[in-house]
Design an enzyme around this catalytic site. Structure first.
Site, PDB file in Angstrom:
ATOM      1  N   CYS A  63       0.837  -1.209   0.000  1.00  0.00           N
ATOM      2  CA  CYS A  63       0.000   0.000   0.000  1.00  0.00           C
ATOM      3  C   CYS A  63       0.871   1.257   0.000  1.00  0.00           C
ATOM      4  CB  CYS A  63      -0.929  -0.012   1.215  1.00  0.00           C
ATOM      5  SG  CYS A  63      -1.864   1.514   1.436  1.00  0.00           S
ATOM      6  N   CYS A  66       0.185   3.558   2.984  1.00  0.00           N
ATOM      7  CA  CYS A  66       0.802   3.050   4.216  1.00  0.00           C
ATOM      8  C   CYS A  66       2.277   3.447   4.282  1.00  0.00           C
ATOM      9  CB  CYS A  66       0.662   1.535   4.295  1.00  0.00           C
ATOM     10  SG  CYS A  66      -1.051   0.946   4.280  1.00  0.00           S
TER      11      CYS A  66
END
Length: 443
Positions: A63, A66
């Site tokens: 991600c 993230c």
């Protein structure tokens, strides 16, 4: 920096300096990662979640959001290291049981865990806002203020907070505490005595509830009439008041907080500008935003009950509302209850405070042109526009991945359609060839 002068080696020395600068930067980044106070959690977290308070980031290694949050999360862990709050993270691709237990369906998901209760964070992913959230959730819904100098500390640390003044009993106190429980994740709530409150606020009636906002304070319109009517009316009125006052006068509007802003049921007035990757704004757009902000603060009392103002640094958010390519700077007004929006007919760069006032008054009087809405054609167009925009953003971000995701299915679909449509033709050709062969044998 003064470089050594060398007729033949000036360029190499300069390049060597840049190389050393890069190596030093990488060293500090590695040191920051190695010194991180973030705890790596596993499935065992489900067994110890009730032991103390936790602030956890649920992430996936692939991600991009993230990865962007990782350095901020490390700073949050460092700031909370000497407190009773443990900061950790969970790789949801490895420990799926934890992700299922906390119903994680998006990355990153940030959750504050306090015993059997957990609270999802939906605000801005900055160190300051994350720590504010932890400070609010780690204590009781309403914190007592027993020292006069504590109010000054609260004013310096919190731009907006709510305070109950009077004895902690009665109908107003019960409703105030209930509202604090509901909005604890979004604001600070305190209670203090009349004596302490009078040193900092103009207290006329007791009990009372007030909000401190941007160096001013405003009282909840409470009177004895509430005692003679149903408590549900006071409950609804106070909840609506808290929800309206918990925002700054001119906040930055993002995809994370816009759904909270529209819950005020006010017109949402957005000054649309464009920030670059360094959060910088062009000079003419900065001038436009400052002009709108000055207008908002000068006319705060006039429009406070009907309009919520803010500014947007990502034009894509405003374009999704307007369903059109919106140049910057611009002014956009959203009616969240009807999904209609308003745009001034004048050139935004030519807007003056007087023109903005006329524009907002025409919206309030329902004489301004409206666009959008909830009709079926508009909903269909909105779905098509969002799909087109998402596809374009995917292509700009990663054209190879976009080609693979959409090219392969389309290629397989084309082959299937080709085989279906051409099957009859091939069969017909085979039948014709067989007939010709039989005809030749007869001859």
């Amino acid at each position: 920096m003064v470089y050594p002068i060398c007729i033949r080696c000036t360029a190499p020395i300069h390049n060597m300096y840049k190389l050393w600068k890069l190596l030093i930067s990488l060293f500090f980044c590695i040191a920051l990662v190695n010194s991180s106070r973030v705890l790596e959690l596993s499935d065992r977290f489900l067994d110890v979640r009730n032991e103390g308070q936790w602030f956890v980031m649920f992430y996936a290694p692939w991600c991009a959001h993230c990865k962007k949050l990782e350095p901020v999360w490390a700073l949050v862990a460092q700031a909370l290291y000497n407190t009773n709050i443990r900061v950790g993270r969970v790789d949801c691709t490895r420990f799926t049981a934890v992700a299922q237990e906390f119903k994680v369906n998006a990355y990153p998901t940030i959750i504050f865990v306090k015993g059997p209760y957990d609270y999802v964070y939906n605000g801005e992913r900055s160190k300051e806002e994350l720590i504010h959230f932890v400070n609010r959730m780690s204590g009781p819904p309403v914190q007592l203020v027993t020292r006069a100098d504590s109010i000054d500390i609260l004013k310096s640390n919190n731009p907006i907070f709510f305070t109950y003044v009077g004895k902690q009993s009665g109908l107003l106190w019960d409703v105030f505490y209930s509202a604090a429980e509901s909005y604890q994740a979004h604001g600070y709530f305190y209670a203090t005595s009349v004596e302490i409150a009078k040193r900092h606020f103009d207290v006329d009636t007791v009990p009372s509830a007030l909000v401190y906002k941007e160096r001013s304070h405003y009282y909840f319109p409470y009177s004895d009439n509430f005692e003679r009517i149903e408590p549900a009316h006071l409950n609804e009125t106070l909840y609506r008041w808290v929800n309206e006052e918990r925002f700054a006068t001119f906040p930055k509007v993002t995809r994370n907080n816009i759904h909270h802003l529209v819950q005020t049921q006010k017109y949402l007035v957005l000054a649309v500008v464009e920030e670059n990757k360094l959060s910088e704004i062009a000079a003419h757009e900065q001038e436009f935003r400052d002009m709108v902000e000055i207008f908002v603060h000068k006319n705060k009392h006039k429009y406070h009950g009907r309009f919520q103002f803010g500014w947007v640094g990502t034009p894509e958010l405003a374009r999704s509302i307007a369903m059109d390519s919106l140049p910057t700077p611009h002014l956009l007004v959203l009616n969240a209850s009807t999904n209609e929006h308003h745009i001034p007919e004048d050139d935004p760069l030519q807007l003056t405070p007087e023109a903005i006032e006329i524009f907002l008054d025409s919206i309030h009087n329902q004489t301004a042109p409206t666009y959008g809405g909830n009709s079926l054609p508009v909903r269909i167009y909105r779905a098509w526009f969002e799909a087109k925009t998402s596809l374009y953003e995917m292509w700009i971000g990663n054209p190879v991945l976009t080609t693979v995701l959409f090219g392969l299915p389309l290629g397989f679909l084309s082959l299937i359609m080709y085989s279906i449509c051409c099957a009859d033709i091939l069969d017909a050709e085979e039948e014709d060839e067989g007939a010709d062969q039989r005809h030749e044998k007869k001859e």
